[in-house]
Design a protein around this motif. Structure first.
Motif, PDB file in Angstrom:
ATOM      1  N   THR A  69      34.789 -18.815 -27.489  1.00 30.48           N
ATOM      2  CA  THR A  69      34.191 -20.010 -27.697  1.00 30.48           C
ATOM      3  C   THR A  69      34.596 -21.247 -27.082  1.00 30.48           C
ATOM      4  O   THR A  69      34.200 -22.168 -27.199  1.00 30.48           O
ATOM      5  CB  THR A  69      34.043 -20.139 -29.311  1.00 30.48           C
ATOM      6  N   PHE A  70      35.576 -20.986 -26.359  1.00 27.33           N
ATOM      7  CA  PHE A  70      36.222 -22.018 -25.401  1.00 27.33           C
ATOM      8  C   PHE A  70      35.838 -22.155 -24.180  1.00 27.33           C
ATOM      9  O   PHE A  70      35.766 -21.241 -23.405  1.00 27.33           O
ATOM     10  CB  PHE A  70      37.758 -21.756 -25.446  1.00 27.33           C
ATOM     11  N   GLU A  71      35.037 -23.600 -24.056  1.00 27.57           N
ATOM     12  CA  GLU A  71      34.482 -23.588 -22.540  1.00 27.57           C
ATOM     13  C   GLU A  71      34.973 -25.067 -22.226  1.00 27.57           C
ATOM     14  O   GLU A  71      34.637 -26.105 -22.971  1.00 27.57           O
ATOM     15  CB  GLU A  71      32.944 -23.467 -22.616  1.00 27.57           C
ATOM     16  N   SER A 191      38.647 -29.232 -29.803  1.00 23.23           N
ATOM     17  CA  SER A 191      38.013 -29.550 -28.556  1.00 23.23           C
ATOM     18  C   SER A 191      39.162 -30.156 -27.761  1.00 23.23           C
ATOM     19  O   SER A 191      40.022 -30.796 -28.187  1.00 23.23           O
ATOM     20  CB  SER A 191      36.905 -30.272 -28.851  1.00 23.23           C
ATOM     21  N   VAL A 192      38.679 -30.180 -26.525  1.00 28.19           N
ATOM     22  CA  VAL A 192      39.672 -31.018 -25.424  1.00 28.19           C
ATOM     23  C   VAL A 192      38.717 -31.851 -24.856  1.00 28.19           C
ATOM     24  O   VAL A 192      39.112 -32.751 -24.034  1.00 28.19           O
ATOM     25  CB  VAL A 192      40.299 -30.158 -24.490  1.00 28.19           C
ATOM     26  N   GLY A 193      37.364 -32.130 -25.055  1.00 34.20           N
ATOM     27  CA  GLY A 193      36.444 -32.850 -24.444  1.00 34.20           C
ATOM     28  C   GLY A 193      36.782 -34.313 -25.159  1.00 34.20           C
ATOM     29  O   GLY A 193      36.789 -34.513 -26.113  1.00 34.20           O
TER      30      GLY A 193
END
Length: 643
Positions: A69-71, A191-193
């Motif tokens: 699930t990590f994109e 999240s990292v966004g």
């Protein structure tokens, strides 16, 4: 156009690095410089479209990570903040590249130098256009790697190697906190966004987690960890020790690190994360205190330096302190404004110092200069221009950006704001003092160099002078041109969603209405600092020595840079060296090698030596050995039969 602005320096670095020997030194220099000049030209319409016409955009290049699930996508973020940074970084770097063609002309590794220099610029551009924390971390570590290569460019010099290693290790301390901060961001926000994290931040303002029985504010912890990374990259108090030693690299490297890349990365990062820091007031307070303290510390040390580049290096450290305490009072756009003006006049000062060093046959000690202003009048005038901007004299660039920071600190109307305000005023006086100390010691008085050096003092070639003149124009006009857009009436519309400031944090807006004495105080004390420098170093040159003797403890404190290096050496370096030596001698040498490879080899050698003694050459010895063997075998057989 957008991708080309970022990736052209990388293309130049690849060409210079792989084909430099084939195309030659001069061609390698012009390829990299041409790539940067083209990048700077493309940055102008990009800036106009994104920032002026209010058309921000994300340019998605590829999917970088796709795991469950990590994109994470590799996307270039272009908004007002990144547009400003791309324009400044590409333009200043282009000038430094062109300058380097003349400065490095006689070096034996020109293609390698330009490869590293362009690679450095690419990583900085990748950093300021990052669309997520991982991409930001890529650029962040990239500039760290490139700085290591550039600081240690003259690797045959032990001092350059030591400085490069020191910069790398000290930055790793800050980067460890930065990495932990990014991990904590993912843990809290999943999240990292940037957009996802910033959108969810208000809902996380009161979120806590348990640490060793303590309930700790999550957002404050994340911001402090991220700021630790900024402290390392931007050489703030405690993690600043690498910056002066970075002067061991070539002068264009010093200009690039101190003006447009690396040290400004920390400032950019915290401003980019303003939507998070605004909800972490404790973190903002720490930023303000560290920034103001750094500004004061570095300014005091700069007053006693004798190396021309180190004076300017500590000046950079001090000016970064201004930027951070502006952030600490939520005057983010004022910090970026000072970053922009500082990029021009600090690059100018470093390049002008390089021209002085070039003229003085590679001499950097100001005590061995003097009396050269008539021989290099253009460089002298350019150094004046940069120093006037640095000191914040009307109506140079630094006057507009530095004064709005000091006024914002006063307008914050908090205890921390008052601390930052008065420190800012004191540092303004110290900055003017050490700037004119540099000018007087370098250019005025009786020549202190030998006759052979003085006979060869000459103006720099045009490839060095033209970039300095361009930067000098920027150091004069950029403040007046950008004031309204960056921090004036047009600021709110210009920054839009790039910078988030809560309504309660109105220091920058209130700064325009502070009392007149607050506005007049910084330039007045700056003039006082200039006058004092002339008295001390031109009219009464015996006074500095008298005061140094009278206040030995204070002078020793400043000369030894507040003993930070000595303390770190005692607490960290010496014990680590002793532990490493112990593991090497006792662990690796005595145990691992002693029992392992060396032990087996020694045992085999001893057995072979003993076996060799049996080969005496006498027949009766061999017959006796055979009888003993036969007797042993018969005895063994008889015992077996008896059993």
């Amino acid at each position: 156009m957008y991708a080309a602005t970022v990736f052209l320096p990388l293309i130049g670095a690849i060409i210079a690095g792989l084909f430099g020997r084939l195309i030659g030194d001069r061609a390698a220099g012009w390829v990299c410089s041409g790539a940067l000049l083209l990048s700077a030209l493309l940055a102008v319409p990009m800036f106009y479209e994104v920032a002026i016409l209010d058309n921000p955009r994300d340019v998605e290049l590829l999917t970088w990570i796709d795991s469950g699930t990590f994109e994470v996508s590799w996307a270039l973020r272009f908004d007002a903040l990144s547009a400003v940074m791309v324009l400044v970084v590409s333009f200043v770097s282009a000038m430094i590249h062109v300058y380097s063609i003349g400065y490095m002309a006689t070096d034996k590794s020109v293609p390698r130098f330009f490869c590293y220099l362009s690679l450095f610029t690419f990583f900085m551009l990748a950093l300021v256009t990052a669309n997520n924390f991982l991409q930001l971390y890529f650029g962040w570590e990239g500039v760290g790697l490139a700085s290591y290569l550039l600081i240690g460019f003259w690797y045959e010099r032990p001092a350059a190697n030591a400085a490069a290693i020191k910069a790398f290790i000290v930055n790793r301390v800050g980067d460890f906190g930065f990495a932990l901060g990014i991990m904590a961001v993912f843990f809290l926000f999943n999240s990292v966004g940037f957009d996802t994290v910033f959108g969810a931040t208000p809902g996380m303002a009161d979120k806590t987690f348990n640490f060793l029985g303590w309930e700790v504010d999550a957002l404050t912890t994340i911001c402090l960890l991220l700021f630790l990374g900024a402290m390392g990259k931007s050489a703030q108090l405690g993690l600043h020790t690498w910056l002066p030693d970075a002067m061991e690299g070539p002068t264009p490297v010093s200009a690039l690190i101190h003006a447009a890349t690396m040290v400004t990365a920390g400032v950019f990062m915290v401003v980019r994360l303003s939507p998070m820091f605004e909800y972490a007031p404790v973190a903002l307070a720490v930023v303000a205190i560290v920034g103001a303290s750094t500004a004061f510390f570095a300014a005091t040390v700069a007053m006693v330096q004798t190396d021309i580049k180190r004076v300017i290096a500590y000046s950079t450290c001090s000016q970064l302190g201004y930027m951070f305490f502006a952030i600490g009072v939520s005057a983010y756009s004022a910090a970026i404004f000072h970053l922009v003006t500082h990029a021009f006049f600090k690059a100018l000062l470093f390049l002008a110092s390089g021209a002085v060093i070039h003229a003085m046959s590679d001499e950097q000690d100001m005590r061995k200069m003097g009396g050269i202003w008539r021989a290099i009048p253009i460089t002298y005038g350019l150094m004046w221009t940069g120093s006037l901007a640095l000191a914040g004299l009307p109506f140079f660039a630094g006057f507009y950006s530095k004064d709005i920071i000091i006024e914002s600190a006063f307008a914050a109307a908090t205890g921390i704001g008052q601390y930052a305000f008065w420190i800012g005023v004191i540092v303004a006086a110290l900055t003017a003092f050490y700037s004119w100390r540099l000018i007087v010691m370098t250019f005025h008085g009786q020549p202190r160099a030998d006759e052979k050096v003085m006979a060869h003092v000459h103006e720099a070639p045009k490839t060095m002078l033209i970039p300095m003149v361009v930067l000098a124009v920027g150091a004069i006009v950029i403040g007046a041109l950008g004031f309204d857009t960056f921090v004036g009436e047009g600021a709110a519309a210009f920054w839009r969603d790039s910078i988030v400031v809560l309504p309660a944090h109105a220091a920058l807006a209130d700064a325009h209405d502070v009392p007149l004495w607050v506005k007049l105080l910084p330039p007045v004390v700056a003039v006082g600092g200039i006058v004092l420098a002339y008295i001390f170093y031109m009219f009464r040159p015996e006074l500095p020595g008298f005061l140094a003797g009278r206040f030995r403890a204070v002078h020793a404190l400043l000369v030894n840079k507040w003993y930070f290096d000595a303390i770190y050496d005692r607490i960290f370096v010496a014990p680590a060296h002793a532990i490493g030596l112990g593991f090497w001698k006792s662990g690796d040498g005595a145990v691992i090698d002693g029992i392992g490879p060396d032990g087996l080899a020694a045992a085999t050698r001893e057995l072979a030596r003993r076996a060799g003694r049996l080969q005496s050459g006498y027949v009766y010895h061999y017959a006796f050995a055979m009888l003993i063997g036969v007797a042993a075998m018969v005895s063994w057989y008889l015992f077996q039969q008896a059993g």
